[in-house]
Design a protein around this motif. Structure first.
Motif, PDB file in Angstrom:
ATOM      1  N   PHE A  51      -6.641 -17.863   9.978  1.00  0.00           N
ATOM      2  CA  PHE A  51      -8.115 -18.146   9.457  1.00  0.00           C
ATOM      3  C   PHE A  51      -8.350 -18.048   7.937  1.00  0.00           C
ATOM      4  O   PHE A  51      -9.301 -18.310   7.399  1.00  0.00           O
ATOM      5  CB  PHE A  51      -9.053 -17.026  10.216  1.00  0.00           C
TER       6      PHE A  51
ATOM      7  N   CYS B  31      -8.943  -8.884  -5.904  1.00  0.00           N
ATOM      8  CA  CYS B  31      -8.889  -9.758  -4.739  1.00  0.00           C
ATOM      9  C   CYS B  31      -9.353  -9.794  -3.531  1.00  0.00           C
ATOM     10  O   CYS B  31     -10.011 -10.494  -2.865  1.00  0.00           O
ATOM     11  CB  CYS B  31      -7.145 -10.176  -4.760  1.00  0.00           C
TER      12      CYS B  31
ATOM     13  N   TYR C  65       0.849  -1.279   0.025  1.00  0.00           N
ATOM     14  CA  TYR C  65      -0.328  -0.100  -0.012  1.00  0.00           C
ATOM     15  C   TYR C  65       0.808   1.337   0.020  1.00  0.00           C
ATOM     16  O   TYR C  65       0.772   2.142  -0.811  1.00  0.00           O
ATOM     17  CB  TYR C  65      -0.895   0.058   1.167  1.00  0.00           C
TER      18      TYR C  65
HETATM   19  C1  HEC Z   1      -4.104 -12.129  -4.113  1.00  0.00           C
HETATM   20  C2  HEC Z   1      -4.936 -11.536  -3.211  1.00  0.00           C
HETATM   21  C3  HEC Z   1      -4.817 -10.182  -2.914  1.00  0.00           C
HETATM   22  C4  HEC Z   1      -4.158  -8.837  -3.601  1.00  0.00           C
HETATM   23  C5  HEC Z   1      -3.944  -9.020  -5.057  1.00  0.00           C
HETATM   24  C6  HEC Z   1      -3.980  -7.914  -2.690  1.00  0.00           C
HETATM   25  N1  HEC Z   1      -4.621  -8.262  -1.525  1.00  0.00           N
HETATM   26 FE1  HEC Z   1      -4.519  -6.910   0.350  1.00  0.00          FE
HETATM   27  N2  HEC Z   1      -5.012  -8.614   1.522  1.00  0.00           N
HETATM   28  C7  HEC Z   1      -5.364  -9.944   0.965  1.00  0.00           C
HETATM   29  C8  HEC Z   1      -5.573 -10.723   2.054  1.00  0.00           C
HETATM   30  C9  HEC Z   1      -6.072 -12.301   1.887  1.00  0.00           C
HETATM   31  C10 HEC Z   1      -5.664  -9.932   3.288  1.00  0.00           C
HETATM   32  C11 HEC Z   1      -5.451 -10.452   4.587  1.00  0.00           C
HETATM   33  C12 HEC Z   1      -4.105 -11.024   4.981  1.00  0.00           C
HETATM   34  C13 HEC Z   1      -4.036 -11.611   6.406  1.00  0.00           C
HETATM   35  O1  HEC Z   1      -5.014 -11.573   7.228  1.00  0.00           O
HETATM   36  O2  HEC Z   1      -3.162 -12.283   6.609  1.00  0.00           O
HETATM   37  C14 HEC Z   1      -5.006  -8.346   2.675  1.00  0.00           C
HETATM   38  C15 HEC Z   1      -4.840  -7.330   3.482  1.00  0.00           C
HETATM   39  C16 HEC Z   1      -4.584  -6.272   3.167  1.00  0.00           C
HETATM   40  C17 HEC Z   1      -4.621  -5.144   3.924  1.00  0.00           C
HETATM   41  C18 HEC Z   1      -4.847  -5.075   5.438  1.00  0.00           C
HETATM   42  C19 HEC Z   1      -3.675  -5.353   6.192  1.00  0.00           C
HETATM   43  C20 HEC Z   1      -3.450  -5.384   7.526  1.00  0.00           C
HETATM   44  O3  HEC Z   1      -3.004  -4.491   8.341  1.00  0.00           O
HETATM   45  O4  HEC Z   1      -4.366  -6.288   8.185  1.00  0.00           O
HETATM   46  C21 HEC Z   1      -4.321  -3.984   3.178  1.00  0.00           C
HETATM   47  C22 HEC Z   1      -4.295  -2.333   3.647  1.00  0.00           C
HETATM   48  C23 HEC Z   1      -4.130  -4.556   1.906  1.00  0.00           C
HETATM   49  N3  HEC Z   1      -4.306  -5.892   1.799  1.00  0.00           N
HETATM   50  C24 HEC Z   1      -4.007  -3.698   0.744  1.00  0.00           C
HETATM   51  C25 HEC Z   1      -3.758  -4.164  -0.590  1.00  0.00           C
HETATM   52  C26 HEC Z   1      -3.097  -3.555  -1.707  1.00  0.00           C
HETATM   53  C27 HEC Z   1      -2.926  -1.914  -1.601  1.00  0.00           C
HETATM   54  C28 HEC Z   1      -3.091  -4.253  -2.750  1.00  0.00           C
HETATM   55  C29 HEC Z   1      -2.524  -3.840  -4.049  1.00  0.00           C
HETATM   56  C30 HEC Z   1      -1.082  -3.239  -4.290  1.00  0.00           C
HETATM   57  C31 HEC Z   1      -3.573  -5.605  -2.213  1.00  0.00           C
HETATM   58  N4  HEC Z   1      -3.820  -5.373  -0.826  1.00  0.00           N
HETATM   59  C32 HEC Z   1      -3.471  -6.766  -3.126  1.00  0.00           C
HETATM   60  C33 HEC Z   1      -5.420 -10.276  -0.485  1.00  0.00           C
HETATM   61  C34 HEC Z   1      -4.903  -9.377  -1.423  1.00  0.00           C
END
Ligand code: HEC
Length: 143
Positions: free
Chosen positions: A81, A125, A47
């Motif tokens: 989870f 996603c 991010y």
């Molecule tokens: C392939 C799927 C996927 C993609 C692509 C993805 N995310 Fe995520 N994101 C997730 C998942 C699943 C979680 C929860 C992670 C966990 O709880 O372990 C998450 C969590 C987050 C969080 C919360 C983190 C926290 O502090 O709990 C943020 C902010 C975030 N993503 C931003 C982004 C951004 C910005 C991008 C692109 C640049 C992105 N994500 C791309 C699946 C994705």
């Protein structure tokens, strides 16, 4: 009994003082209460990095280096989870290739569009399993 009461008074006092003393660290305190997963840490880095790229693009600069850390999306450990299913894997691959396109100087698409394409994969996603951060991610889009 007296001791128990005293103890409660004491902890009450403590929690009050720590609250009033540093209101601004409240957010950090909440964060300290759980251990973020590797994936959550990576997501926050992605991010922040994309926010930086957005600012560069808006300032007329052309970012040239794909942040290789982003490849950790394939291996970073998720929170207990959540499982890394087929859908997650295809979105990861899609995301990495969209993000790489931002740095493809030979592309015929405007850089703003390539950046937004990558952010839209973040959002897609998230729509499948983790909808909470979507409003925040949408702010990355270049209008
Ligand atoms: C392939 C799927 C996927 C993609 C692509 C993805 N995310 Fe995520 N994101 C997730 C998942 C699943 C979680 C929860 C992670 C966990 O709880 O372990 C998450 C969590 C987050 C969080 C919360 C983190 C926290 O502090 O709990 C943020 C902010 C975030 N993503 C931003 C982004 C951004 C910005 C991008 C692109 C640049 C992105 N994500 C791309 C699946 C994705």
């Amino acid at each position: 009994m007296k001791h128990v009461l005293l103890f409660f008074c004491f902890t009450f006092l403590l929690s009050c003082t720590s609250k009033t003393k540093q209101e601004e660290t409240k957010e950090k305190k909440v964060y300290d209460m759980y251990e973020p997963s590797e994936m959550a840490i990576l997501m926050n880095q992605m991010y922040a990095h994309n926010l930086k790229i957005k600012k560069e693009i808006l300032a007329g600069e052309i970012p040239t280096e794909f942040p290789t850390d982003f490849l950790n999306i394939h291996t970073a450990e998720l929170s207990d989870f959540k499982a890394r299913n087929q859908k997650f894997q295809s979105f990861s691959a899609l995301f990495v290739s969209a993000e790489k396109e931002i740095f493809n100087t030979a592309s015929s698409l405007p850089i703003e569009d390539r950046f937004n394409n990558a952010v839209n994969v973040c959002i897609s996603c998230h729509q499948t399993e983790c909808t909470g951060p979507i409003p925040r991610i949408k702010k990355l889009l270049i209008q």
